[in-house]
Design a protein around this motif. Structure first.
Motif, PDB file in Angstrom:
ATOM      1  N   GLU A   1       0.838  -1.200   0.000  1.00 14.46           N
ATOM      2  CA  GLU A   1       0.000   0.000   0.000  1.00 14.46           C
ATOM      3  C   GLU A   1       0.875   1.254   0.000  1.00 14.46           C
ATOM      4  N   ALA A   2       1.949   1.193   0.758  1.00 19.18           N
ATOM      5  CA  ALA A   2       2.873   2.336   0.797  1.00 19.18           C
ATOM      6  C   ALA A   2       3.530   2.563  -0.563  1.00 19.18           C
ATOM      7  N   VAL A   3       3.879   1.471  -1.242  1.00 19.23           N
ATOM      8  CA  VAL A   3       4.469   1.592  -2.579  1.00 19.23           C
ATOM      9  C   VAL A   3       3.455   2.225  -3.535  1.00 19.23           C
ATOM     10  N   GLU A   4       2.213   1.760  -3.515  1.00 21.49           N
ATOM     11  CA  GLU A   4       1.188   2.288  -4.416  1.00 21.49           C
ATOM     12  C   GLU A   4       0.895   3.754  -4.130  1.00 21.49           C
ATOM     13  N   ASN A   5       0.820   4.127  -2.868  1.00 28.36           N
ATOM     14  CA  ASN A   5       0.571   5.521  -2.519  1.00 28.36           C
ATOM     15  C   ASN A   5       1.698   6.423  -3.011  1.00 28.36           C
ATOM     16  N   ASN A   6       2.921   5.912  -2.909  1.00 32.24           N
ATOM     17  CA  ASN A   6       4.069   6.681  -3.385  1.00 32.24           C
ATOM     18  C   ASN A   6       4.003   6.870  -4.894  1.00 32.24           C
TER      19      ASN A   6
END
Length: 514
Positions: A418-423
């Motif tokens: 999720e953190a990768v996608e948000n970035n």
């Protein structure tokens, strides 16, 4: 005076440029054929002249060659020469051999000075008589200034100027009272420019440092740095390490011995060698002193690391008489320094392959397989946790490594991606850090490791004319002492100040005519 034999050299490079403006020469020792450095070359019947460069080279404007019949050449330890200017050819480098002059045994016996004074007593008298032998009245020196670095004996970052140094006299503090006017500034583009070595000293990150010691910045103004390192002019102030304040510290800090006399302009001078070793630094040098009035003609000073294999700094200064007082002829100060080079082997890009849920690292060089496949060379951090990784593939010649994160829980895996996608969507995300250490390329370079490189830094001033206070006419522009010399701006009309002065730019590579 001696007459000379001149050889011819062909200059490699754009002959048409300098042949229209200058005649060039090079001074060599007639015995060992080495360059004669810091020799004085004066147009007879004038005060115009230059000092020979490190390779013995010099140049004279062709207009002066046509105006004056002869050059007078003199140097410490050599006989004086007269060179007819008609003998100097254009479009080539004129090689001039100059003969060394050593004192004969009977000359030393007749003079008999060595029995009268010890080396230490000569130095003490020379320092005490500085106020008598050097001008305490205001005066100015107009001359050629340059600073540059040397990379394996090759010139880089050569900056040149014609400047006027307005000295208020030897009874005034030089650093506080001396003013400077600039006639011309040139960042020479005919020699390489090196952005790595030209930066400011950086002792915090160690990107550019002296190997031993610290050099005050003086706002990056190398001309002021040079002036501070004239121990004769600053004899009653702290100048540089080990000489410190010459008036108080020089004698007690050094051991002195008399050497053979040195010849200059028809005079035999005392030559006093000195040395010391303090705090792991070995220093040595020589002072040249008049036998008549104990005026100091020259001071050479060298400092090395204790094994004497690495030079820390070197200073050469020479003074010559003019209208009854001693004035600076030239001053040269050089020091070694190290710069941190950019790493050879680096990461070009790191990104997440979301389809295959893998981390891809692209490098700039072919990979050493053994170090690239070792999982302990990779660390992945997320939310203050260390996430283990598996090295799935190493593409050595494609300069790429593929890693798979190994999560301890489904929750951690979900939060991570999720953190990768948000970035990727430009949203604020939890920080993900991937570090790589110990990986090598096929040439043995370690990732991110910088090597250092040693350069020599030079600052030099060569007097071309001495002016009394009543001859100052406000030529040029005032130098801003609060910034580097070559950041000053010179209007075009200031070029009128250049009349009668010239830049003695070092010669480029040369080759003998067959």
């Amino acid at each position: 005076m001696q007459r000379i034999f001149i050889l011819l050299l062909l200059v490699l490079g754009p002959l048409g440029v300098f042949s229209q403006e200058f005649v060039q020469g090079k001074l060599l020792d007639s015995v060992n054929k080495n360059p004669v450095v810091f020799a004085s070359i004066v147009l007879k019947g004038s005060s115009k002249g230059v000092i020979s460069n490190e390779d013995g080279g010099f140049r004279i404007p062709i207009e002066f060659k046509n105006q004056y019949d002869e050059l007078i050449i003199s140097s410490m330890g050599y006989g004086s020469l007269i060179v007819p200017t008609d003998n100097l050819l254009e479009d080539i480098v004129n090689i001039i051999y100059i003969e060394p002059k050593t004192i004969e045994l009977q000359e030393a016996t007749v003079v008999g000075y060595k029995n009268r004074y010890s080396a230490k007593k000569i130095v003490r008298k020379a320092i005490r008589t500085i106020p008598d032998n050097f001008s305490t009245n205001p005066f100015a020196m107009v001359g050629y200034y340059r600073d540059y670095q040397q990379d394996n004996s090759k010139y880089v970052n050569l900056n040149e100027a014609i400047v006027e140094i307005q000295d208020k006299g030897f009874d005034q503090r030089d650093l506080k009272t001396t003013d400077f006017r600039i006639y011309r500034l040139v960042k020479n583009q005919d020699f390489p420019r090196d952005s790595i070595s030209s930066g400011s000293y950086d002792y915090l990150k160690r990107n550019k440092v002296l190997e031993k010691g610290v050099l005050p910045a003086y706002n990056g103004n190398e001309l002021i740095i040079l002036r501070v390192h004239d121990a004769i002019r600053n004899y009653d102030q702290v100048s540089y390490s080990f000489i410190d304040e010459m008036k108080k510290d020089f004698i007690q800090n050094h051991d002195f011995t008399l050497s053979d006399d040195v010849y200059l302009d028809g005079k035999w001078l005392y030559a006093i060698n000195f040395k010391t070793k303090i705090n792991g630094v070995y220093t040595k040098g020589q002072m040249m002193v008049s036998k008549k009035d104990f005026a100091i003609y020259g001071l050479q000073y060298e400092a090395y690391q204790s094994d004497q294999s690495k030079r820390i700094f070197e200073i050469h200064s020479e003074y010559r008489p003019h209208q009854g007082k001693m004035y600076l002829s030239y001053l040269s100060f050089s020091n070694s320094f190290k710069v941190k080079l950019p790493p050879t082997f680096v990461i070009n890009k790191t990104y997440m392959d979301m389809e295959n849920r893998m981390i891809v690292i692209d490098f700039n060089k072919d990979l050493d397989f053994e170090s690239a496949k070792a999982p302990e060379n990779y660390e992945l951090f997320f939310r203050n946790s260390n996430i283990h990784v598996q090295v799935l593939r190493v593409y050595g010649t494609e300069k790429q490594v593929v890693l798979k994160p190994l999560f301890k829980s489904e929750r951690m895996e979900r939060l991570f991606y999720e953190a990768v996608e948000n970035n990727d969507k430009g949203k604020e995300a939890d920080k993900i850090v991937c570090t790589v250490i110990g990986v090598k390329d096929t040439e043995g370079n370690v990732l991110g490791v910088s090597e250092s490189k040693t350069y020599l830094q030079f600052r030099e001033f060569f007097t071309q004319k001495i002016l009394s206070e009543d001859k100052l006419d406000g030529e040029g522009i005032e130098m801003d002492r609060n910034k580097p010399l070559f950041e000053n701006r010179i209007p075009n009309e200031s070029l009128n100040s250049m009349e009668g002065y010239w830049m003695n730019t070092p010669l480029k590579e040369t080759q003998t005519l067959d």
